[in-house]
Structures are given as C-alpha cells and as structure tokens.
Design a protein around this motif. Structure first.
Motif, PDB file in Angstrom:
ATOM      1  N   THR A  66      11.984  48.743 -16.464  1.00  0.00           N
ATOM      2  CA  THR A  66      13.063  47.833 -16.592  1.00  0.00           C
ATOM      3  C   THR A  66      13.803  47.097 -15.487  1.00  0.00           C
ATOM      4  OG1 THR A  66      13.287  49.372 -18.763  1.00  0.00           O
ATOM      5  CG2 THR A  66      15.519  47.819 -17.898  1.00  0.00           C
ATOM      6  N   ALA A  67      14.006  47.986 -14.446  1.00  0.00           N
ATOM      7  CA  ALA A  67      14.348  47.461 -13.156  1.00  0.00           C
ATOM      8  C   ALA A  67      13.697  46.369 -12.376  1.00  0.00           C
ATOM      9  CB  ALA A  67      15.043  48.321 -12.267  1.00  0.00           C
ATOM     10  N   TYR A  68      12.405  46.702 -12.665  1.00  0.00           N
ATOM     11  CA  TYR A  68      11.582  45.767 -11.803  1.00  0.00           C
ATOM     12  C   TYR A  68      11.594  44.369 -12.637  1.00  0.00           C
ATOM     13  CZ  TYR A  68       7.520  43.827  -9.362  1.00  0.00           C
ATOM     14  OH  TYR A  68       6.492  43.034  -8.668  1.00  0.00           O
ATOM     15  N   LEU A  69      11.264  44.426 -14.067  1.00  0.00           N
ATOM     16  CA  LEU A  69      11.288  43.313 -14.833  1.00  0.00           C
ATOM     17  C   LEU A  69      12.540  42.442 -14.537  1.00  0.00           C
ATOM     18  CD1 LEU A  69       9.898  44.583 -18.018  1.00  0.00           C
ATOM     19  CD2 LEU A  69       8.793  43.040 -16.592  1.00  0.00           C
ATOM     20  N   LYS A  70      13.667  43.134 -14.513  1.00  0.00           N
ATOM     21  CA  LYS A  70      14.914  42.327 -14.043  1.00  0.00           C
ATOM     22  C   LYS A  70      15.128  41.750 -12.627  1.00  0.00           C
ATOM     23  CE  LYS A  70      19.872  42.630 -13.839  1.00  0.00           C
ATOM     24  NZ  LYS A  70      20.152  41.231 -13.457  1.00  0.00           N
ATOM     25  N   GLU A  71      14.574  42.443 -11.783  1.00  0.00           N
ATOM     26  CA  GLU A  71      14.256  42.096 -10.432  1.00  0.00           C
ATOM     27  C   GLU A  71      13.274  40.593 -10.468  1.00  0.00           C
ATOM     28  OE1 GLU A  71      14.859  45.801  -7.288  1.00  0.00           O
ATOM     29  OE2 GLU A  71      12.849  44.691  -7.444  1.00  0.00           O
ATOM     30  N   LEU A  72      12.141  40.659 -11.122  1.00  0.00           N
ATOM     31  CA  LEU A  72      11.270  39.723 -11.393  1.00  0.00           C
ATOM     32  C   LEU A  72      12.133  38.374 -11.724  1.00  0.00           C
ATOM     33  CD1 LEU A  72       8.119  41.353 -12.513  1.00  0.00           C
ATOM     34  CD2 LEU A  72       8.233  40.347 -10.337  1.00  0.00           C
ATOM     35  N   ASP A  73      12.919  38.493 -12.877  1.00  0.00           N
ATOM     36  CA  ASP A  73      13.685  37.162 -13.675  1.00  0.00           C
ATOM     37  C   ASP A  73      14.665  36.731 -12.471  1.00  0.00           C
ATOM     38  OD1 ASP A  73      12.061  37.619 -16.029  1.00  0.00           O
ATOM     39  OD2 ASP A  73      13.409  38.672 -16.849  1.00  0.00           O
ATOM     40  N   ASP A  74      14.840  37.549 -11.672  1.00  0.00           N
ATOM     41  CA  ASP A  74      15.882  36.937 -10.654  1.00  0.00           C
ATOM     42  C   ASP A  74      15.276  36.591  -9.191  1.00  0.00           C
ATOM     43  OD1 ASP A  74      17.932  37.169 -12.467  1.00  0.00           O
ATOM     44  OD2 ASP A  74      18.339  39.441 -11.633  1.00  0.00           O
ATOM     45  N   ASN A  75      13.838  36.585  -9.294  1.00  0.00           N
ATOM     46  CA  ASN A  75      13.212  36.496  -7.890  1.00  0.00           C
ATOM     47  C   ASN A  75      12.326  34.886  -7.679  1.00  0.00           C
ATOM     48  OD1 ASN A  75      11.459  36.566  -5.583  1.00  0.00           O
ATOM     49  ND2 ASN A  75      11.248  38.564  -6.083  1.00  0.00           N
ATOM     50  N   ALA A  76      13.008  34.252  -6.784  1.00  0.00           N
ATOM     51  CA  ALA A  76      12.092  32.657  -6.634  1.00  0.00           C
ATOM     52  C   ALA A  76      10.762  32.986  -6.311  1.00  0.00           C
ATOM     53  CB  ALA A  76      12.885  32.094  -5.745  1.00  0.00           C
ATOM     54  N   ALA A  77      10.531  34.261  -5.454  1.00  0.00           N
ATOM     55  CA  ALA A  77       9.178  34.452  -5.235  1.00  0.00           C
ATOM     56  C   ALA A  77       8.123  34.760  -6.295  1.00  0.00           C
ATOM     57  CB  ALA A  77       9.245  35.371  -4.149  1.00  0.00           C
ATOM     58  N   ALA A  78       8.572  35.260  -7.167  1.00  0.00           N
ATOM     59  CA  ALA A  78       8.092  35.787  -8.425  1.00  0.00           C
ATOM     60  C   ALA A  78       7.419  34.463  -9.240  1.00  0.00           C
ATOM     61  CB  ALA A  78       8.880  36.698  -9.087  1.00  0.00           C
ATOM     62  N   LEU A  79       8.402  33.488  -9.010  1.00  0.00           N
ATOM     63  CA  LEU A  79       8.263  32.111  -9.664  1.00  0.00           C
ATOM     64  C   LEU A  79       7.178  31.317  -8.981  1.00  0.00           C
ATOM     65  CD1 LEU A  79      11.701  30.962 -11.113  1.00  0.00           C
ATOM     66  CD2 LEU A  79       9.715  32.063 -12.398  1.00  0.00           C
ATOM     67  N   ASP A  80       7.265  31.444  -7.626  1.00  0.00           N
ATOM     68  CA  ASP A  80       6.146  30.987  -6.762  1.00  0.00           C
ATOM     69  C   ASP A  80       4.851  31.603  -6.990  1.00  0.00           C
ATOM     70  OD1 ASP A  80       8.067  29.301  -5.430  1.00  0.00           O
ATOM     71  OD2 ASP A  80       8.317  30.526  -3.766  1.00  0.00           O
ATOM     72  N   LEU A  81       4.736  33.040  -7.177  1.00  0.00           N
ATOM     73  CA  LEU A  81       3.645  33.482  -7.613  1.00  0.00           C
ATOM     74  C   LEU A  81       3.053  32.978  -8.928  1.00  0.00           C
ATOM     75  CD1 LEU A  81       1.275  35.684  -7.035  1.00  0.00           C
ATOM     76  CD2 LEU A  81       3.123  37.494  -8.032  1.00  0.00           C
ATOM     77  N   LEU A  82       3.856  33.033  -9.999  1.00  0.00           N
ATOM     78  CA  LEU A  82       3.421  32.305 -11.182  1.00  0.00           C
ATOM     79  C   LEU A  82       2.846  31.104 -11.105  1.00  0.00           C
ATOM     80  CD1 LEU A  82       3.307  32.579 -14.241  1.00  0.00           C
ATOM     81  CD2 LEU A  82       5.806  31.534 -14.227  1.00  0.00           C
ATOM     82  N   ALA A  83       3.125  30.294 -10.119  1.00  0.00           N
ATOM     83  CA  ALA A  83       2.497  29.003  -9.875  1.00  0.00           C
ATOM     84  C   ALA A  83       1.385  29.024  -9.519  1.00  0.00           C
ATOM     85  CB  ALA A  83       3.516  27.893  -9.174  1.00  0.00           C
ATOM     86  N   VAL A  84       1.162  29.890  -8.357  1.00  0.00           N
ATOM     87  CA  VAL A  84      -0.396  30.320  -7.712  1.00  0.00           C
ATOM     88  C   VAL A  84      -1.256  30.805  -8.864  1.00  0.00           C
ATOM     89  CG1 VAL A  84      -1.418  31.719  -6.047  1.00  0.00           C
ATOM     90  CG2 VAL A  84       0.624  30.631  -5.468  1.00  0.00           C
ATOM     91  N   VAL A  85      -0.661  31.756  -9.726  1.00  0.00           N
ATOM     92  CA  VAL A  85      -1.667  32.435 -10.747  1.00  0.00           C
ATOM     93  C   VAL A  85      -1.836  31.508 -11.726  1.00  0.00           C
ATOM     94  CG1 VAL A  85      -1.695  34.164 -12.526  1.00  0.00           C
ATOM     95  CG2 VAL A  85      -0.520  34.710 -10.388  1.00  0.00           C
ATOM     96  N   LYS A  86      -1.130  30.709 -12.124  1.00  0.00           N
ATOM     97  CA  LYS A  86      -1.504  29.602 -13.402  1.00  0.00           C
ATOM     98  C   LYS A  86      -2.521  28.750 -12.603  1.00  0.00           C
ATOM     99  CE  LYS A  86       1.991  28.062 -15.630  1.00  0.00           C
ATOM    100  NZ  LYS A  86       3.368  27.363 -16.097  1.00  0.00           N
ATOM    101  N   GLN A  87      -2.200  28.149 -11.495  1.00  0.00           N
ATOM    102  CA  GLN A  87      -3.106  27.277 -10.725  1.00  0.00           C
ATOM    103  C   GLN A  87      -4.480  27.808 -10.674  1.00  0.00           C
ATOM    104  OE1 GLN A  87      -2.194  26.267  -6.804  1.00  0.00           O
ATOM    105  NE2 GLN A  87      -3.803  24.583  -6.461  1.00  0.00           N
ATOM    106  N   HIS A  88      -4.826  29.054 -10.395  1.00  0.00           N
ATOM    107  CA  HIS A  88      -5.853  29.637 -10.254  1.00  0.00           C
ATOM    108  C   HIS A  88      -6.764  30.057 -11.502  1.00  0.00           C
ATOM    109  CE1 HIS A  88      -6.596  29.796  -5.636  1.00  0.00           C
ATOM    110  NE2 HIS A  88      -5.461  29.762  -5.767  1.00  0.00           N
ATOM    111  N   LEU A  89      -5.770  30.387 -12.570  1.00  0.00           N
ATOM    112  CA  LEU A  89      -6.392  30.869 -13.673  1.00  0.00           C
ATOM    113  C   LEU A  89      -7.087  29.644 -14.443  1.00  0.00           C
ATOM    114  CD1 LEU A  89      -3.892  33.444 -15.446  1.00  0.00           C
ATOM    115  CD2 LEU A  89      -6.275  33.898 -14.618  1.00  0.00           C
ATOM    116  N   ALA A  90      -6.623  28.359 -14.065  1.00  0.00           N
ATOM    117  CA  ALA A  90      -7.399  27.479 -14.600  1.00  0.00           C
ATOM    118  C   ALA A  90      -8.953  27.174 -14.428  1.00  0.00           C
ATOM    119  CB  ALA A  90      -6.711  25.924 -14.130  1.00  0.00           C
TER     120      ALA A  90
END
Length: 120
Positions: A66-90
């Motif tokens: 629960t606490a980690y999910l909240k950290e992820l929602d508030d973390n700009a680096a997690a959004l950067d990681l999401l972009a990297v993952v999305k790009q590679h999953l293609a």
C-alpha cells in the motif's frame, strides 16, 4: 508486443528476458555489471529507504504494498520508468530484475502490477 516479467537477478539472463531493468535501490551483492546484462537501473523508482527499512523490520507485506503504491503514484522517476517499459514492450519482453530471496514479497511484483495497471 512483449510481455512484462519479473525475475531474480541471480538467475542467468535468457534471451526471452528482453530488456532487463534492475528495480532495487541497492546494487545486488556478487553481481557484476557484465553479468547483470541490464539496459536500465531504475533505482529512483525503488521504494524509499524509510519504506524499505520499515518492511525489513515488520515484514508486513500488505502495508508495504500500500505504501509503495502511494510512493509510485507520487514519483516522477516511476513515470519515466513507465515510458521506458512502454517503449520496449512495443518490440520485446521487459524483465524487472530484483535481488530479494523472497520472490513473492518484494518491490518488483508490486512495481510490475503498478506498471501493468498503467499500460492497460
């Protein structure tokens, strides 16, 4: 389209791993950079030091998740990681690698679930 996977870094890299991303804040012991075969180290998307220490002290995985999910929602680096993952999953699989011995109760499956929820 690739698949998002989770795997211990101590297991041998495989061709099916695709893009390997370390998701721990601390570098795993006994693993060289060459052996890790990483594309990216997402240490800023890992749990905060405070959260990591709290989890190691009380072993309450539900509270950690629960606490980690909240950290992820508030973390700009997690959004950067999401972009990297999305790009590679293609084009290939993406494997989040971690060092914990407990494969079910660590940050990697929580992060994978969070990423998957943003990809769907």
């Amino acid at each position: 389209m690739g698949v998002l996977q989770v795997k211990r870094i101590y297991l041998a890299p495989e061709e099916t791993d695709g893009c390997r991303i370390l998701v721990d804040k601390l570098w795993p012991r006994g693993i060289s950079k060459e052996k890790a075969m990483l594309f990216y180290w997402a240490k800023e998307a890992a749990p905060s030091n405070e959260l990591r220490k709290q989890f190691h002290a009380d072993h309450d995985f539900d509270a950690f998740r629960t606490a980690y999910l909240k950290e992820l929602d508030d973390n700009a680096a997690a959004l950067d990681l999401l972009a990297v993952v999305k790009q590679h999953l293609a084009n290939e699989n993406v494997t989040l690698v971690f060092g914990s011995k407990d494969e079910a109760h660590n940050n990697a499956p929580v992060l994978a679930a969070w990423l998957q929820s943003k990809l769907d």
